[in-house]
Design an enzyme around this catalytic site. Structure first.
Site, PDB file in Angstrom:
ATOM      1  CE  LYS A 175      -2.669   3.413   1.695  1.00 44.08           C
ATOM      2  NZ  LYS A 175      -2.144   4.794   1.768  1.00 44.08           N
ATOM      3  CD  GLU A 250      12.188   4.733   8.991  1.00 48.14           C
ATOM      4  OE1 GLU A 250      12.092   5.713   9.778  1.00 48.14           O
ATOM      5  OE2 GLU A 250      12.191   4.850   7.770  1.00 48.14           O
ATOM      6  CB  CYS A 284      12.286   9.347   8.788  1.00 48.13           C
ATOM      7  SG  CYS A 284      13.412   8.205   7.963  1.00 48.13           S
ATOM      8  CD  GLU A 383       9.084  13.360  11.430  1.00 49.18           C
ATOM      9  OE1 GLU A 383      10.084  12.812  10.957  1.00 49.18           O
ATOM     10  OE2 GLU A 383       8.000  12.770  11.602  1.00 49.18           O
TER      11      GLU A 383
END
Length: 493
Positions: A175, A250, A284, A383
């Site tokens: 996906k 992750e 990330c 973040e």
């Protein structure tokens, strides 16, 4: 406008809903293709295809050596198609063609590496303390794996999951993000060319609610391998915990780049700039916090701001462009909103801080640096996933380490110093899955990558990571010639 279909059981399949999602070219700020707006019916069909392939002789009957050969063949096809796939990714997410092409040219190494590892996963004969039994262990694949990827580097992130998972003998339902699905669909077509049986790889596109949620919850999915935000990762983890599925997550980061006065300051400045402004900060591992020793704070900040002011924004396909647009409209709005919030919280803009407008109409944000940042502020703690750097001074080693570890995240950390004793102290003390010393943003197929704390569970890449796609089985064989003793007592020796 180009229209892509799902890939289910080796067949290009339109969505059951008959609906499509436009995909934005963030540089031209216009839709360039459509991807399926799928739902649970498509998920059911894809999982059934993957399950059938997993149990069928065409895949399950292959030796590990034969699986490895398929992976190596696939790696060659990716290398042959690197330019085309990189151009699709650039159109879909606005990252630099130079970076996407570098990724696509290196992605084959993961398939070569795990292709070679496929037939080297060995069980063991156990020297059991019961002489009338022969005991050994084997490793077996898990089954159907749901691979859910983010929009910033779709094919690299997918490869980290597919290469070890396929080498282990699993099958997949993929996906991709609804913001960047086109390259995954083009990439998936190579599996048939490489000789993989139909159903080993399936791709279902759509939203998290329409596809992601039913895929994660599907009873026939044995493992979820996810890359994305920590909020979505937490939701996935709650779901798979209830079903006792395997999971690799992750997730995000708020990684520090720690610069000491004794560092090579020119190299450190280049590394800090790369860590936050490469890929427009949409990684990330972005080094979004700069912790700099107070005695060099002002001079080093001037150096970083000077570098930021020279960054060339523009067409991501142009060879001289250094920073492209934000990947999609929601992210563009989020980043600009975070900049406004930081100003309202009292941080001082050192440079940037605005949208960048040019004739393309692209979703550009200026390279942005804040000073006078409170480490407890949202700017320092959350973040942002954009080209926004928070600069925070420190005085001592202990203070630097406390600041570095002082967020919920623990994905990466950069350390810039010539003091080797300090290097050893910090590499042991930093709560991060990866520590870069006098470098940043270095990755490799042999090196595990993943996070601590809210940055995730498990690792990707490296030799041991294939075990995350396997489960062990212990076999006891009784070779005794005499009848057993008391049948109501456990055999313990």
């Amino acid at each position: 406008m180009q229209r892509f279909d799902n890939l289910i059981a080796g067949i290009k399949t339109p969505p059951a809903s008959g609906q499509w999602i436009p995909s934005l070219d963030p540089y031209r700020n216009e839709n360039w293709c459509e991807i399926p707006d799928s739902n649970g019916a498509d998920v059911d069909a894809a999982v059934a295809a993957a399950r059938s392939a997993f149990t069928g002789p065409a895949w399950r009957g292959l030796s590990a050596t034969a699986r490895g050969a398929l992976l190596r063949r696939l790696g060659g096809l990716v290398a042959d198609n690197a330019q085309r796939l990189a151009e699709i990714e650039v159109r879909d997410n606005g990252k630099l063609l130079s970076e996407m092409l570098a990724q696509l040219r290196h992605i084959p190494q993961w398939f070569y590496y795990y292709g070679g590892l496929a037939d080297k996963i060995e069980g063991a004969v156990l020297p059991i303390d019961q002489p009338d039994h022969f005991v050994y262990t084997t490793w077996e694949p898990l089954g159907v794996v749901a691979a859910i990827t983010a929009w910033n580097s779709p094919l690299l992130l997918l490869t980290w999951k597919l290469a070890p998972g396929l080498a282990a003998g699993n099958t997949f339902v993929v996906k991709p993000s609804e913001f960047s699905s086109a390259s995954t669909l083009a990439f998936a077509e190579l599996f048939q060319d490489a000789g993989f049986p139909p159903g080993v790889i399936n791709v279902v596109c759509g939203t998290g609610q329409g596809v992601g949620a039913p895929l994660v919850a599907h009873r026939d999915v044995a493992k979820v391998a996810f890359t994305g935000s920590d909020a979505t990762g937490r939701a996935i983890n709650r779901t798979v915990a209830g079903d006792l599925k395997h999971v690799t997550l992750e997730l995000g980061g708020k990684s520090p780049n720690i610069v000491f006065a004794d560092a090579d300051l020119d190299a450190a400045a280049a590394g800090v700039a790369s860590g936050i402004f490469a890929a427009a900060g949409q990684t990330c591992m972005a080094g979004s916090r700069l912790l700099v020793q107070r005695e060099i704070h002002d001079a080093f900040l001037d150096k970083i701001c000077a570098l930021a002011s020279t960054i060339r924004l523009g067409d991501p396909s142009a060879p001289d462009t250094q920073m492209g647009p934000l990947a999609n409209a929601p992210q563009y709005s989020k980043v600009l909103g975070c900049i406004d919030d930081a100003v309202n919280e009292g941080a001082t803009l050192a440079c940037g801080g605005r949208a960048h407008h040019d004739a393309s109409g692209g979703l550009f944000v200026q390279p942005t640096i804040f000073r006078d940042v409170d480490h407890a502020s949202r700017l320092a703690q959350r973040e942002i996933f954009g080209p926004v750097l928070a600069v925070i001074p420190f005085d001592t080693d202990d203070e630097a380490l406390a600041l570095a570890n002082g967020t919920d995240y623990g994905l990466g950390a950069g350390l810039w110093t010539r003091d080797m004793a300090r290097v050893f102290r910090f590499t042991q003390g930093l709560q991060a899955g990866t520590v870069w010393v006098n470098t940043y943003r270095a990755l490799g197929f042999m090196a595990p990558f993943g996070g601590m704390k809210a940055s995730g569970l498990g690792r990707e890449s490296g030799q041991e990571m294939i075990k995350l796609y396997l489960q062990s089985k212990t076999v006891w064989i009784n070779n005794a010639t005499q009848p057993p003793g008391n049948p109501f007592v456990m055999r313990l020796g």
